[in-house]
Structures are given as C-alpha cells and as structure tokens.
Design an enzyme around this catalytic site. Structure first.
Site, short mmCIF file in Angstrom:
data_model
loop_
_atom_site.label_atom_id
_atom_site.label_comp_id
_atom_site.label_asym_id
_atom_site.label_seq_id
_atom_site.Cartn_x
_atom_site.Cartn_y
_atom_site.Cartn_z
CE LYS A 10 -3.83 -2.48 2.18
NZ LYS A 10 -4.88 -2.48 3.23
CE1 TYR A 51 -9.37 -2.96 -0.18
CE2 TYR A 51 -8.88 -0.88 -1.25
CZ TYR A 51 -8.48 -1.95 -0.47
OH TYR A 51 -7.20 -2.01 0.02
CG PHE A 59 -13.57 0.83 6.57
CD1 PHE A 59 -13.07 0.32 5.38
CD2 PHE A 59 -14.31 -0.01 7.40
CE1 PHE A 59 -13.32 -0.99 5.00
CE2 PHE A 59 -14.56 -1.33 7.03
CZ PHE A 59 -14.06 -1.82 5.81
NE ARG A 87 -6.27 -13.39 4.56
CZ ARG A 87 -6.91 -12.21 4.52
NH1 ARG A 87 -6.70 -11.40 3.50
NH2 ARG A 87 -7.74 -11.87 5.46
CB THR A 93 -7.43 -6.11 9.52
OG1 THR A 93 -7.83 -7.21 8.68
CG2 THR A 93 -7.74 -4.81 8.80
NE ARG A 104 -2.20 -5.93 7.18
CZ ARG A 104 -3.22 -6.60 6.68
NH1 ARG A 104 -3.74 -7.62 7.35
NH2 ARG A 104 -3.72 -6.29 5.50
CG ASN A 114 -3.83 -2.79 6.70
OD1 ASN A 114 -3.65 -2.38 5.55
ND2 ASN A 114 -4.83 -3.58 7.01
CG HIS A 117 -5.12 -6.60 -0.54
ND1 HIS A 117 -6.33 -6.77 0.09
CD2 HIS A 117 -5.13 -7.40 -1.64
CE1 HIS A 117 -7.05 -7.64 -0.63
NE2 HIS A 117 -6.35 -8.04 -1.67
CD GLU A 128 -8.36 -9.55 -4.11
OE1 GLU A 128 -7.17 -9.91 -3.88
OE2 GLU A 128 -9.19 -9.36 -3.20
P1 CMP Z 1 -7.42 -5.06 3.65
O1 CMP Z 1 -7.87 -6.17 4.53
O2 CMP Z 1 -6.29 -5.23 2.74
O3 CMP Z 1 -8.70 -4.59 2.79
C1 CMP Z 1 -9.68 -3.76 3.36
C2 CMP Z 1 -8.97 -2.59 3.97
O4 CMP Z 1 -9.83 -1.64 4.55
C3 CMP Z 1 -8.10 -3.07 5.12
O5 CMP Z 1 -7.04 -3.80 4.60
C4 CMP Z 1 -7.77 -1.75 5.77
O6 CMP Z 1 -6.79 -1.03 5.02
C5 CMP Z 1 -9.11 -1.04 5.62
N1 CMP Z 1 -9.95 -1.22 6.80
C6 CMP Z 1 -10.60 -2.33 7.18
N2 CMP Z 1 -11.30 -2.11 8.32
C7 CMP Z 1 -11.07 -0.82 8.64
C8 CMP Z 1 -11.48 0.00 9.71
N3 CMP Z 1 -12.28 -0.46 10.67
N4 CMP Z 1 -11.04 1.27 9.73
C9 CMP Z 1 -10.23 1.75 8.75
N5 CMP Z 1 -9.80 1.00 7.71
C10 CMP Z 1 -10.21 -0.26 7.65
#
Ligand code: CMP
Length: 137
Positions: A10, A51, A59, A87, A93, A104, A114, A117, A128
């Site tokens: 990212k 997404y 979010f 993962r 996350t 992370r 974070n 992905h 994807e």
């Molecule tokens: P990822 O799991 O790669 O894909 C969805 C993304 O949304 C996740 O990483 C975070 O970057 C973001 N994300 C998911 N949940 C939240 C949250 N509660 N607040 C802010 N960002 C979020």
C-alpha cells in the site's frame, strides 16, 4: 498445493521505503515466486472494483483516498499455500493486534494504513488478479 495470490504493498509501505523489506520476506519463503510486479498509482475506478465488498462501509471513502494517495506495488505471488501464507506473514488487519514478527505487527499502527493487502481465498485471488493484471491468464 500450489496457488497464486494478489499482493498490494500500500502507499504507506512505498512512502516509508518498506518495499524491499516486505518483498524480502515473501521471497525468502521456500519455493514462492513473484510472477508479475508493477508500481502504479491506483484510480477510483480500479479501487471500486477491488474493494466492491466494502462500498458503503464507514471506512470506505477514507480507504479509497488513502489507497490513491501514492503509488502501490501490485504483485502476483505463486507457490505452496501462498494465499494463507502471505496473510500469515501480513498478520491481522489491525496492526496493534498483529504479533511482532508479522509485517503489520512490526511496522504498522493504524488499521487503514496497514501496509499490505493479500487475497483471502482462491476465488478472491482470481478475481483480483484479473483486475490488476488483465493480461495474464
Ligand atoms: P485489507 O484487509 O487489505 O482490505 C480492506 C482494507 O480496509 C483493510 O485492509 C484496511 O486497510 C481497511 N480497513 C478495514 N477495516 C477498517 C477500519 N475499521 N477502519 C479503517 N480502515 C479499515
């Protein structure tokens, strides 16, 4: 079981100079290979596809703004159980909940930024990969 997965480093990872560190961790896993790699700045159209499941969540808009704020590294990684494996390298996350030793856990603090992905299933990976690398089958 050999698989392939779509990995994004990212904008925070690229801005902070963590691309080499993160790719190094992926490359050091035995038998995994990077079969496609690109540095690019994502626009809203591609992020809406990627997404799609999060459209309408609180979010979502800040996530799109963040994900289009600078270049990302997109990659296809192939190898033994690579979907579950990347993962596991990434960690959960929320970076504060992520164990140290994970990407992370070692480098992140806030959930949106974070760092990485990685596709969560074979179906997501195929979907994807088509979005980011339409030229590969
Ligand atoms: P990822 O799991 O790669 O894909 C969805 C993304 O949304 C996740 O990483 C975070 O970057 C973001 N994300 C998911 N949940 C939240 C949250 N509660 N607040 C802010 N960002 C979020």
């Amino acid at each position: 079981m050999s698989q392939r997965t779509l990995v994004l480093l990212k904008p925070d990872a690229v801005k902070r100079g963590l691309v080499g560190e993160i790719i190094g961790r992926i490359e050091r896993k035995a038998g995994w290979t990077i079969s496609a790699l690109e540095l690019r700045t994502l626009d809203r159209a591609i992020l809406e596809q990627h997404y799609a499941e999060h459209v309408g969540r609180d979010f979502y808009e800040p996530l799109v703004a963040f994900m289009s704020s600078g270049p990302v590294v997109s990659m296809v990684v192939e190898g033994e159980r690579v979907i579950e494996g990347v993962r596991a390298l990434a960690g959960p996350t929320d970076p504060i909940a992520a164990p140290s030793g994970s990407i992370r856990g070692d480098f992140g603090t806030i959930t949106r930024e974070n760092l990485i992905h990685a596709s969560d299933s074979e179906e997501s990976a195929e979907r994807e990969i088509k979005i980011f690398f339409p030229g590969i089958s």
